[in-house]
Scaffold this motif. Structure first.
Motif, PDB file in Angstrom:
ATOM      1  N   GLU A 149     -14.285  -8.019   3.354  1.00 43.66           N
ATOM      2  CA  GLU A 149     -14.688  -8.213   1.957  1.00 43.66           C
ATOM      3  C   GLU A 149     -13.661  -9.026   1.174  1.00 43.66           C
ATOM      4  OE1 GLU A 149     -15.586  -5.564  -2.041  1.00 43.66           O
ATOM      5  OE2 GLU A 149     -15.803  -4.622  -0.089  1.00 43.66           O
ATOM      6  N   PHE A 150     -12.396  -8.963   1.560  1.00 42.72           N
ATOM      7  CA  PHE A 150     -11.326  -9.597   0.794  1.00 42.72           C
ATOM      8  C   PHE A 150     -10.794 -10.835   1.511  1.00 42.72           C
ATOM      9  CE2 PHE A 150     -11.252  -5.025  -0.123  1.00 42.72           C
ATOM     10  CZ  PHE A 150     -11.499  -5.056  -1.485  1.00 42.72           C
ATOM     11  N   ARG A 151     -10.263 -11.759   0.726  1.00 44.63           N
ATOM     12  CA  ARG A 151      -9.707 -13.007   1.240  1.00 44.63           C
ATOM     13  C   ARG A 151      -8.240 -13.130   0.837  1.00 44.63           C
ATOM     14  NH1 ARG A 151     -13.377 -12.617   4.074  1.00 44.63           N
ATOM     15  NH2 ARG A 151     -15.397 -13.556   3.856  1.00 44.63           N
ATOM     16  N   ALA A 152      -7.508 -13.925   1.584  1.00 45.66           N
ATOM     17  CA  ALA A 152      -6.097 -14.173   1.276  1.00 45.66           C
ATOM     18  C   ALA A 152      -5.950 -14.639  -0.170  1.00 45.66           C
ATOM     19  CB  ALA A 152      -5.524 -15.213   2.229  1.00 45.66           C
ATOM     20  N   GLY A 153      -4.958 -14.091  -0.851  1.00 40.02           N
ATOM     21  CA  GLY A 153      -4.668 -14.444  -2.229  1.00 40.02           C
ATOM     22  C   GLY A 153      -5.290 -13.524  -3.259  1.00 40.02           C
ATOM     23  N   GLU A 154      -6.312 -12.745  -2.886  1.00 40.90           N
ATOM     24  CA  GLU A 154      -6.946 -11.830  -3.844  1.00 40.90           C
ATOM     25  C   GLU A 154      -6.015 -10.691  -4.211  1.00 40.90           C
ATOM     26  OE1 GLU A 154     -11.223 -10.730  -3.774  1.00 40.90           O
ATOM     27  OE2 GLU A 154     -11.135 -11.620  -1.753  1.00 40.90           O
ATOM     28  N   ARG A 155      -6.077 -10.288  -5.491  1.00 45.45           N
ATOM     29  CA  ARG A 155      -5.297  -9.143  -5.965  1.00 45.45           C
ATOM     30  C   ARG A 155      -6.123  -7.880  -5.778  1.00 45.45           C
ATOM     31  NH1 ARG A 155      -1.117  -9.640  -9.495  1.00 45.45           N
ATOM     32  NH2 ARG A 155      -2.028  -8.178 -10.979  1.00 45.45           N
ATOM     33  N   VAL A 156      -5.492  -6.883  -5.202  1.00 44.14           N
ATOM     34  CA  VAL A 156      -6.161  -5.606  -4.941  1.00 44.14           C
ATOM     35  C   VAL A 156      -5.278  -4.458  -5.413  1.00 44.14           C
ATOM     36  CG1 VAL A 156      -7.502  -6.452  -2.970  1.00 44.14           C
ATOM     37  CG2 VAL A 156      -5.236  -5.479  -2.582  1.00 44.14           C
ATOM     38  N   ARG A 157      -5.916  -3.341  -5.682  1.00 43.05           N
ATOM     39  CA  ARG A 157      -5.201  -2.119  -6.026  1.00 43.05           C
ATOM     40  C   ARG A 157      -5.471  -1.112  -4.919  1.00 43.05           C
ATOM     41  NH1 ARG A 157      -3.175  -0.304 -10.754  1.00 43.05           N
ATOM     42  NH2 ARG A 157      -4.454  -1.749 -11.941  1.00 43.05           N
ATOM     43  N   VAL A 158      -4.424  -0.416  -4.500  1.00 42.68           N
ATOM     44  CA  VAL A 158      -4.576   0.636  -3.501  1.00 42.68           C
ATOM     45  C   VAL A 158      -5.123   1.875  -4.204  1.00 42.68           C
ATOM     46  CG1 VAL A 158      -3.407   2.025  -1.749  1.00 42.68           C
ATOM     47  CG2 VAL A 158      -2.628  -0.315  -2.205  1.00 42.68           C
ATOM     48  N   ARG A 159      -6.133   2.468  -3.631  1.00 38.86           N
ATOM     49  CA  ARG A 159      -6.716   3.677  -4.223  1.00 38.86           C
ATOM     50  C   ARG A 159      -5.634   4.755  -4.324  1.00 38.86           C
ATOM     51  NH1 ARG A 159     -12.199   2.813  -4.397  1.00 38.86           N
ATOM     52  NH2 ARG A 159     -12.923   1.215  -2.956  1.00 38.86           N
ATOM     53  N   ALA A 160      -5.633   5.485  -5.423  1.00 29.45           N
ATOM     54  CA  ALA A 160      -4.553   6.416  -5.733  1.00 29.45           C
ATOM     55  C   ALA A 160      -4.776   7.825  -5.201  1.00 29.45           C
ATOM     56  CB  ALA A 160      -4.338   6.464  -7.247  1.00 29.45           C
ATOM     57  N   GLY A 161      -5.860   8.068  -4.503  1.00 30.66           N
ATOM     58  CA  GLY A 161      -6.166   9.416  -4.031  1.00 30.66           C
ATOM     59  C   GLY A 161      -5.101  10.011  -3.127  1.00 30.66           C
ATOM     60  N   PRO A 205     -12.095  -3.607   8.499  1.00 31.77           N
ATOM     61  CA  PRO A 205     -11.061  -4.626   8.460  1.00 31.77           C
ATOM     62  C   PRO A 205      -9.737  -4.023   7.999  1.00 31.77           C
ATOM     63  CG  PRO A 205     -13.066  -5.432   7.417  1.00 31.77           C
ATOM     64  CD  PRO A 205     -13.239  -3.955   7.643  1.00 31.77           C
ATOM     65  N   VAL A 206      -8.652  -4.537   8.553  1.00 34.70           N
ATOM     66  CA  VAL A 206      -7.295  -4.131   8.164  1.00 34.70           C
ATOM     67  C   VAL A 206      -6.607  -5.361   7.581  1.00 34.70           C
ATOM     68  CG1 VAL A 206      -5.071  -3.280   8.991  1.00 34.70           C
ATOM     69  CG2 VAL A 206      -7.196  -2.354   9.946  1.00 34.70           C
ATOM     70  N   TYR A 207      -6.002  -5.198   6.422  1.00 36.44           N
ATOM     71  CA  TYR A 207      -5.373  -6.305   5.712  1.00 36.44           C
ATOM     72  C   TYR A 207      -3.870  -6.095   5.594  1.00 36.44           C
ATOM     73  CZ  TYR A 207     -10.176  -6.939   4.083  1.00 36.44           C
ATOM     74  OH  TYR A 207     -11.531  -7.107   4.023  1.00 36.44           O
ATOM     75  N   THR A 208      -3.136  -7.188   5.680  1.00 36.75           N
ATOM     76  CA  THR A 208      -1.734  -7.165   5.295  1.00 36.75           C
ATOM     77  C   THR A 208      -1.714  -7.439   3.795  1.00 36.75           C
ATOM     78  OG1 THR A 208      -0.993  -7.941   7.451  1.00 36.75           O
ATOM     79  CG2 THR A 208       0.539  -8.231   5.607  1.00 36.75           C
ATOM     80  N   VAL A 209      -1.126  -6.513   3.036  1.00 39.36           N
ATOM     81  CA  VAL A 209      -1.066  -6.619   1.578  1.00 39.36           C
ATOM     82  C   VAL A 209       0.394  -6.673   1.163  1.00 39.36           C
ATOM     83  CG1 VAL A 209      -1.743  -5.556  -0.611  1.00 39.36           C
ATOM     84  CG2 VAL A 209      -3.212  -5.284   1.406  1.00 39.36           C
ATOM     85  N   ALA A 210       0.739  -7.641   0.310  1.00 39.24           N
ATOM     86  CA  ALA A 210       2.113  -7.814  -0.167  1.00 39.24           C
ATOM     87  C   ALA A 210       2.254  -7.223  -1.567  1.00 39.24           C
ATOM     88  CB  ALA A 210       2.484  -9.289  -0.193  1.00 39.24           C
ATOM     89  N   PHE A 211       3.361  -6.513  -1.776  1.00 43.21           N
ATOM     90  CA  PHE A 211       3.689  -5.909  -3.063  1.00 43.21           C
ATOM     91  C   PHE A 211       5.074  -6.376  -3.480  1.00 43.21           C
ATOM     92  CE2 PHE A 211       0.958  -3.064  -0.724  1.00 43.21           C
ATOM     93  CZ  PHE A 211       0.016  -2.678  -1.661  1.00 43.21           C
ATOM     94  N   ALA A 212       5.277  -6.618  -4.770  1.00 45.44           N
ATOM     95  CA  ALA A 212       6.607  -6.949  -5.275  1.00 45.44           C
ATOM     96  C   ALA A 212       7.463  -5.681  -5.200  1.00 45.44           C
ATOM     97  CB  ALA A 212       6.525  -7.444  -6.713  1.00 45.44           C
ATOM     98  N   ALA A 213       8.624  -5.787  -4.575  1.00 46.59           N
ATOM     99  CA  ALA A 213       9.511  -4.629  -4.441  1.00 46.59           C
ATOM    100  C   ALA A 213       9.848  -4.046  -5.817  1.00 46.59           C
ATOM    101  CB  ALA A 213      10.787  -5.016  -3.692  1.00 46.59           C
ATOM    102  N   GLY A 268      -1.379  -5.253  -5.335  1.00 44.73           N
ATOM    103  CA  GLY A 268      -0.749  -6.182  -4.402  1.00 44.73           C
ATOM    104  C   GLY A 268      -1.651  -7.373  -4.169  1.00 44.73           C
ATOM    105  N   ARG A 269      -1.237  -8.228  -3.238  1.00 44.28           N
ATOM    106  CA  ARG A 269      -1.960  -9.462  -2.924  1.00 44.28           C
ATOM    107  C   ARG A 269      -2.289  -9.480  -1.440  1.00 44.28           C
ATOM    108  NH1 ARG A 269       0.575 -13.383  -0.582  1.00 44.28           N
ATOM    109  NH2 ARG A 269       2.596 -12.638  -1.289  1.00 44.28           N
ATOM    110  N   ILE A 270      -3.537  -9.790  -1.112  1.00 45.60           N
ATOM    111  CA  ILE A 270      -3.943  -9.914   0.283  1.00 45.60           C
ATOM    112  C   ILE A 270      -3.220 -11.110   0.895  1.00 45.60           C
ATOM    113  CG2 ILE A 270      -5.853 -10.396   1.884  1.00 45.60           C
ATOM    114  CD1 ILE A 270      -6.199  -7.672   0.654  1.00 45.60           C
ATOM    115  N   VAL A 271      -2.538 -10.864   2.018  1.00 55.05           N
ATOM    116  CA  VAL A 271      -1.881 -11.941   2.759  1.00 55.05           C
ATOM    117  C   VAL A 271      -2.847 -12.475   3.803  1.00 55.05           C
ATOM    118  CG1 VAL A 271       0.046 -12.524   4.284  1.00 55.05           C
ATOM    119  CG2 VAL A 271       0.408 -10.947   2.366  1.00 55.05           C
ATOM    120  N   GLU A 272      -3.421 -11.571   4.604  1.00 56.90           N
ATOM    121  CA  GLU A 272      -4.403 -11.970   5.613  1.00 56.90           C
ATOM    122  C   GLU A 272      -5.113 -10.745   6.160  1.00 56.90           C
ATOM    123  OE1 GLU A 272      -2.719 -13.783   9.137  1.00 56.90           O
ATOM    124  OE2 GLU A 272      -1.000 -12.446   9.062  1.00 56.90           O
ATOM    125  N   CYS A 273      -6.232 -10.999   6.834  1.00 57.20           N
ATOM    126  CA  CYS A 273      -6.965  -9.937   7.518  1.00 57.20           C
ATOM    127  C   CYS A 273      -6.488  -9.922   8.966  1.00 57.20           C
ATOM    128  CB  CYS A 273      -8.468 -10.195   7.445  1.00 57.20           C
ATOM    129  SG  CYS A 273      -9.446  -8.894   8.244  1.00 57.20           S
TER     130      CYS A 273
END
Length: 98
Positions: A4-16, A59-67, A33-38
């Motif tokens: 569903e997601f593409r590289a560069g999209e901003r996503v939020r991790v569900r807080a549950g 699908p499993v995504y690599t997601v980047a977060f600012a430290a 964070g930002r999707i890096v790749e699937c």
């Protein structure tokens, strides 16, 4: 399953806080964070750990977060691999994209 997601999209991790195994680290829950790749599609680890006979494949995504966003300091990024059901588009989560 189609990603569903593409590289560069901003996503939020569900807080549950699920009552059982999850591969979503607590320190990224609720964070944007930002999707890096699937990385392809894999059995959902939560269901594998629970002994589900036919676990979902997602699908499993690599997601980047600012430290700095995660820990209040650091100028680097932290990447985490996350299943699709762990994330949602940041705009849907009330993120204005700024």
């Amino acid at each position: 399953m189609r990603a569903e997601f593409r590289a560069g999209e901003r996503v939020r991790v569900r807080a549950g806080d699920p009552a059982g195994h999850t591969r979503a680290p607590r320190y990224v829950r609720g964070q944007v964070g930002r999707i890096v790749e699937c990385q392809g599609s894999w059995e959902l680890a939560d269901e594998v750990a629970a002994g589900v006979a036919a676990p979902r494949v997602e699908p499993v995504y690599t997601v980047a977060f600012a430290a700095g966003d995660l820990w209040g300091e650091g100028g680097h990024e932290v990447t985490v691999d996350l299943w699709e059901s762990y994330i949602e588009r940041a705009e849907r989560a009330g993120e204005d994209g700024a």
